[in-house]
Design an enzyme around this catalytic site. Structure first.
Site, PDB file in Angstrom:
ATOM      1  N   ILE A 158      50.167  45.656  61.971  1.00  0.00           N
ATOM      2  CA  ILE A 158      49.906  45.593  60.525  1.00  0.00           C
ATOM      3  C   ILE A 158      50.748  46.630  59.779  1.00  0.00           C
ATOM      4  O   ILE A 158      51.387  46.321  58.763  1.00  0.00           O
ATOM      5  CB  ILE A 158      48.398  45.785  60.236  1.00  0.00           C
ATOM      6  CG1 ILE A 158      47.607  44.625  60.856  1.00  0.00           C
ATOM      7  CG2 ILE A 158      48.141  45.878  58.743  1.00  0.00           C
ATOM      8  CD1 ILE A 158      46.099  44.802  60.868  1.00  0.00           C
ATOM      9  N   ARG A 237      39.813  50.924  59.072  1.00  0.00           N
ATOM     10  CA  ARG A 237      38.389  51.067  59.396  1.00  0.00           C
ATOM     11  C   ARG A 237      37.806  52.151  58.486  1.00  0.00           C
ATOM     12  O   ARG A 237      38.455  53.186  58.249  1.00  0.00           O
ATOM     13  CB  ARG A 237      38.176  51.452  60.867  1.00  0.00           C
ATOM     14  CG  ARG A 237      38.315  50.307  61.843  1.00  0.00           C
ATOM     15  CD  ARG A 237      37.201  49.261  61.723  1.00  0.00           C
ATOM     16  NE  ARG A 237      37.380  48.137  62.626  1.00  0.00           N
ATOM     17  CZ  ARG A 237      37.988  46.994  62.314  1.00  0.00           C
ATOM     18  NH1 ARG A 237      38.488  46.804  61.110  1.00  0.00           N
ATOM     19  NH2 ARG A 237      38.090  46.016  63.193  1.00  0.00           N
ATOM     20  N   ASP A 261      39.239  48.468  51.667  1.00  0.00           N
ATOM     21  CA  ASP A 261      38.752  47.159  52.109  1.00  0.00           C
ATOM     22  C   ASP A 261      37.701  47.339  53.199  1.00  0.00           C
ATOM     23  O   ASP A 261      37.115  46.374  53.670  1.00  0.00           O
ATOM     24  CB  ASP A 261      39.941  46.340  52.656  1.00  0.00           C
ATOM     25  CG  ASP A 261      39.537  44.919  53.019  1.00  0.00           C
ATOM     26  OD1 ASP A 261      38.945  44.243  52.158  1.00  0.00           O
ATOM     27  OD2 ASP A 261      39.801  44.497  54.161  1.00  0.00           O
ATOM     28  N   GLU A 266      29.705  50.069  56.044  1.00  0.00           N
ATOM     29  CA  GLU A 266      29.828  48.705  55.516  1.00  0.00           C
ATOM     30  C   GLU A 266      28.888  47.701  56.164  1.00  0.00           C
ATOM     31  O   GLU A 266      28.583  46.659  55.575  1.00  0.00           O
ATOM     32  CB  GLU A 266      31.280  48.199  55.624  1.00  0.00           C
ATOM     33  CG  GLU A 266      31.740  47.907  57.046  1.00  0.00           C
ATOM     34  CD  GLU A 266      33.173  47.355  57.097  1.00  0.00           C
ATOM     35  OE1 GLU A 266      34.065  47.928  56.437  1.00  0.00           O
ATOM     36  OE2 GLU A 266      33.392  46.365  57.802  1.00  0.00           O
ATOM     37  N   HIS A 298      36.017  43.921  53.121  1.00  0.00           N
ATOM     38  CA  HIS A 298      36.631  43.566  54.405  1.00  0.00           C
ATOM     39  C   HIS A 298      37.218  42.150  54.364  1.00  0.00           C
ATOM     40  O   HIS A 298      36.910  41.302  55.193  1.00  0.00           O
ATOM     41  CB  HIS A 298      35.609  43.693  55.548  1.00  0.00           C
ATOM     42  CG  HIS A 298      36.252  44.088  56.855  1.00  0.00           C
ATOM     43  ND1 HIS A 298      35.770  45.075  57.663  1.00  0.00           N
ATOM     44  CD2 HIS A 298      37.360  43.614  57.495  1.00  0.00           C
ATOM     45  CE1 HIS A 298      36.535  45.194  58.743  1.00  0.00           C
ATOM     46  NE2 HIS A 298      37.515  44.307  58.646  1.00  0.00           N
ATOM     47  N   PHE A 301      41.774  40.336  56.135  1.00  0.00           N
ATOM     48  CA  PHE A 301      42.180  39.362  57.166  1.00  0.00           C
ATOM     49  C   PHE A 301      42.033  37.923  56.692  1.00  0.00           C
ATOM     50  O   PHE A 301      42.446  36.999  57.376  1.00  0.00           O
ATOM     51  CB  PHE A 301      41.289  39.534  58.417  1.00  0.00           C
ATOM     52  CG  PHE A 301      39.890  38.991  58.204  1.00  0.00           C
ATOM     53  CD1 PHE A 301      38.964  39.701  57.473  1.00  0.00           C
ATOM     54  CD2 PHE A 301      39.525  37.740  58.694  1.00  0.00           C
ATOM     55  CE1 PHE A 301      37.686  39.193  57.242  1.00  0.00           C
ATOM     56  CE2 PHE A 301      38.254  37.226  58.459  1.00  0.00           C
ATOM     57  CZ  PHE A 301      37.335  37.961  57.730  1.00  0.00           C
TER      58      PHE A 301
HETATM   59  P1  NAD Z   1      47.903  47.754  66.486  1.00  0.00           P
HETATM   60  O1  NAD Z   1      47.223  48.112  67.749  1.00  0.00           O
HETATM   61  O2  NAD Z   1      49.010  46.747  66.514  1.00  0.00           O
HETATM   62  O3  NAD Z   1      48.506  49.076  65.802  1.00  0.00           O
HETATM   63  C1  NAD Z   1      47.814  50.282  65.731  1.00  0.00           C
HETATM   64  C2  NAD Z   1      48.866  51.385  65.728  1.00  0.00           C
HETATM   65  O4  NAD Z   1      48.173  52.616  65.510  1.00  0.00           O
HETATM   66  C3  NAD Z   1      49.638  51.499  67.025  1.00  0.00           C
HETATM   67  O5  NAD Z   1      51.026  51.532  66.776  1.00  0.00           O
HETATM   68  C4  NAD Z   1      49.149  52.796  67.632  1.00  0.00           C
HETATM   69  O6  NAD Z   1      50.133  53.493  68.392  1.00  0.00           O
HETATM   70  C5  NAD Z   1      48.782  53.563  66.376  1.00  0.00           C
HETATM   71  N1  NAD Z   1      47.887  54.688  66.642  1.00  0.00           N
HETATM   72  C6  NAD Z   1      46.959  54.835  67.612  1.00  0.00           C
HETATM   73  N2  NAD Z   1      46.386  56.060  67.528  1.00  0.00           N
HETATM   74  C7  NAD Z   1      46.977  56.670  66.481  1.00  0.00           C
HETATM   75  C8  NAD Z   1      46.817  57.945  65.892  1.00  0.00           C
HETATM   76  N3  NAD Z   1      45.952  58.848  66.401  1.00  0.00           N
HETATM   77  N4  NAD Z   1      47.568  58.246  64.817  1.00  0.00           N
HETATM   78  C9  NAD Z   1      48.465  57.353  64.315  1.00  0.00           C
HETATM   79  N5  NAD Z   1      48.670  56.134  64.843  1.00  0.00           N
HETATM   80  C10 NAD Z   1      47.937  55.806  65.906  1.00  0.00           C
HETATM   81  O7  NAD Z   1      46.764  47.315  65.474  1.00  0.00           O
HETATM   82  P2  NAD Z   1      46.920  46.463  64.138  1.00  0.00           P
HETATM   83  O8  NAD Z   1      46.816  45.014  64.451  1.00  0.00           O
HETATM   84  O9  NAD Z   1      48.117  46.938  63.403  1.00  0.00           O
HETATM   85  O10 NAD Z   1      45.586  46.860  63.382  1.00  0.00           O
HETATM   86  C11 NAD Z   1      45.386  48.174  62.890  1.00  0.00           C
HETATM   87  C12 NAD Z   1      43.948  48.331  62.473  1.00  0.00           C
HETATM   88  O11 NAD Z   1      43.703  47.480  61.355  1.00  0.00           O
HETATM   89  C13 NAD Z   1      42.944  47.858  63.532  1.00  0.00           C
HETATM   90  O12 NAD Z   1      42.609  48.908  64.417  1.00  0.00           O
HETATM   91  C14 NAD Z   1      41.762  47.420  62.713  1.00  0.00           C
HETATM   92  O13 NAD Z   1      40.857  48.496  62.678  1.00  0.00           O
HETATM   93  C15 NAD Z   1      42.326  47.165  61.327  1.00  0.00           C
HETATM   94  N6  NAD Z   1      42.182  45.779  60.867  1.00  0.00           N
HETATM   95  C16 NAD Z   1      41.578  45.542  59.676  1.00  0.00           C
HETATM   96  C17 NAD Z   1      41.453  44.249  59.198  1.00  0.00           C
HETATM   97  C18 NAD Z   1      40.826  43.935  57.862  1.00  0.00           C
HETATM   98  O14 NAD Z   1      40.526  42.765  57.597  1.00  0.00           O
HETATM   99  N7  NAD Z   1      40.626  44.900  56.992  1.00  0.00           N
HETATM  100  C19 NAD Z   1      41.942  43.189  59.969  1.00  0.00           C
HETATM  101  C20 NAD Z   1      42.568  43.476  61.182  1.00  0.00           C
HETATM  102  C21 NAD Z   1      42.671  44.769  61.620  1.00  0.00           C
END
Ligand code: NAD
Length: 335
Positions: A158, A237, A261, A266, A298, A301
């Site tokens: 993302i 989150r 979001d 929540e 939320h 997505f």
């Molecule tokens: P992803 O696993 O592809 O990417 C997460 C990234 O965060 C990775 O590159 C990882 O190395 C990095 N990371 C891990 N620990 C870290 C730290 N301490 N500091 C900085 N970076 C760190 O995940 P994604 O698909 O990109 O999703 C990211 C987050 O988005 C998910 O964990 C989820 O909580 C959230 N999300 C929200 C929605 C929504 O509808 N609001 C939908 C999908 C996901």
């Protein structure tokens, strides 16, 4: 042979539509419960080796032990984040856990951008204003995104999609991640230590998962080194943000704009129509009272493409686990 039953929790009408459509090929029996999965509702599960859950279902050690007693073999998360699951407890109980690691990163990244544009250009206010035949511009002043510095925390699926969007707007993009993405570096994203990003960013967008390290990453200390009037966007989150600290920073006008979001508490609010209720959560009520705060429930997505991919990947994950197939989607297998 009877079809294998999947019990769905936290079901919304759109979950039924998408899962029923794509299940036509898979032919599972789908049992939909609107209620959240928790210590009480676990009792609803009958003869179902698979449970399908979402972001606010409770899967702590107690619920997992109860699932194991019910003969559940698979927990299929129909989301990417898995901070609500005690994976150690699942491993000990011999329950497999799978998720949908990447369904439409663009859906979430584009929603983060929508929040930035709304907060900046105040289109929500303009929409209401002109409907009242008020064509004044006072109070709608925005700023050019072009040339501004955007801090992206977490450049996975993302964060990467988001970084590309803001590069397209002509922004300078600084990023922090525990693993650098070379493709992003090649197109101009600069990786910097977290504190440097906090200091330099005009807009911060959070895209890292919720872990012990990232919990309350936005707190009084990190806020103290940020620019005055900073914009903070959280589509990841809720617990990445320390809400009372952020409320103080909004009251002090340190934060100029906040788009969330997701919210730490929540699970008691989001995905429900509470329009007739008295909300007891004072923090969310305070947040919603600020004119420069945008809360969405939320929904980042929530696109047609994402719901299609979530249904297809979840049904395929369950099939692969039941049939012992090599798991096509490796990042999707958690235990
Ligand atoms: P992803 O696993 O592809 O990417 C997460 C990234 O965060 C990775 O590159 C990882 O190395 C990095 N990371 C891990 N620990 C870290 C730290 N301490 N500091 C900085 N970076 C760190 O995940 P994604 O698909 O990109 O999703 C990211 C987050 O988005 C998910 O964990 C989820 O909580 C959230 N999300 C929200 C929605 C929504 O509808 N609001 C939908 C999908 C996901």
């Amino acid at each position: 042979m009877n079809p294998i039953k999947i019990s769905f929790f936290s079901t919304q009408p759109y979950d039924k539509v998408f899962f029923e459509k794509y299940n036509a090929e898979y032919k599972f029996e789908l049992d939909f419960f609107e209620t959240q999965l928790n210590h009480h509702t676990v009792e609803l599960i009958q003869d179902s080796p698979v449970v399908c859950v979402f972001v606010n279902d409770v899967l702590d050690a107690g619920v997992i032990a109860a699932l194991a007693n019910k003969g559940v073999l698979i927990i299929a998360l129909r989301c990417a984040g898995f901070n609500n699951v005690d994976l150690d407890a699942a491993k000990k109980a011999g329950i497999r856990v799978c998720r949908v690691p990447s369904y439409s990163p663009e859906a979430v990244a584009e929603h983060a951008m929508a929040m930035i544009l709304t907060l900046n250009r105040k289109t929500h206010k303009a929409y209401n204003r002109v409907r009242e035949q008020n064509f004044s511009l006072n109070g709608l002043l925005g700023f050019d995104l072009h040339g501004k510095t955007i801090g992206v925390i977490g450049t996975g699926n993302i964060g990467k999609a988001f970084a590309k969007i803001v590069l397209g707007f002509g922004c300078k993009v600084l990023a922090f991640d525990i693993a650098k993405d070379e493709e992003l570096e090649k197109i101009g994203v600069q990786y910097e230590p977290l504190d440097t990003i906090f200091k330099l960013a005009d807009i911060l967008s959070l895209h890292c998962p919720l872990t012990e390290k990232t919990k309350h990453i936005i707190n009084a200390t990190s806020l103290s080194i940020m620019k005055k009037n900073v914009m903070i966007i959280n589509t990841s989150r809720g617990a990445l943000i320390n809400t009372p600290d952020v409320i103080d920073a909004l009251k002090d006008a340190k934060i100029g704009y906040l788009g969330i979001d997701v919210y730490e508490q929540e699970e008691k609010l989001f995905f429900k129509d509470l329009s007739e209720d008295i909300i007891q959560d004072d923090d969310i009520q305070r947040l919603m009272s600020f004119p420069n705060v945008l809360v969405t429930a939320h929904q980042a997505f929530f696109t047609n493409e994402a719901l299609t991919q979530i249904a297809l990947t979840t049904l395929q994950n369950v099939t692969d686990l039941l049939e012992g197939n090599e798991f096509a989607n490796k990042a999707g297998l958690l235990s």
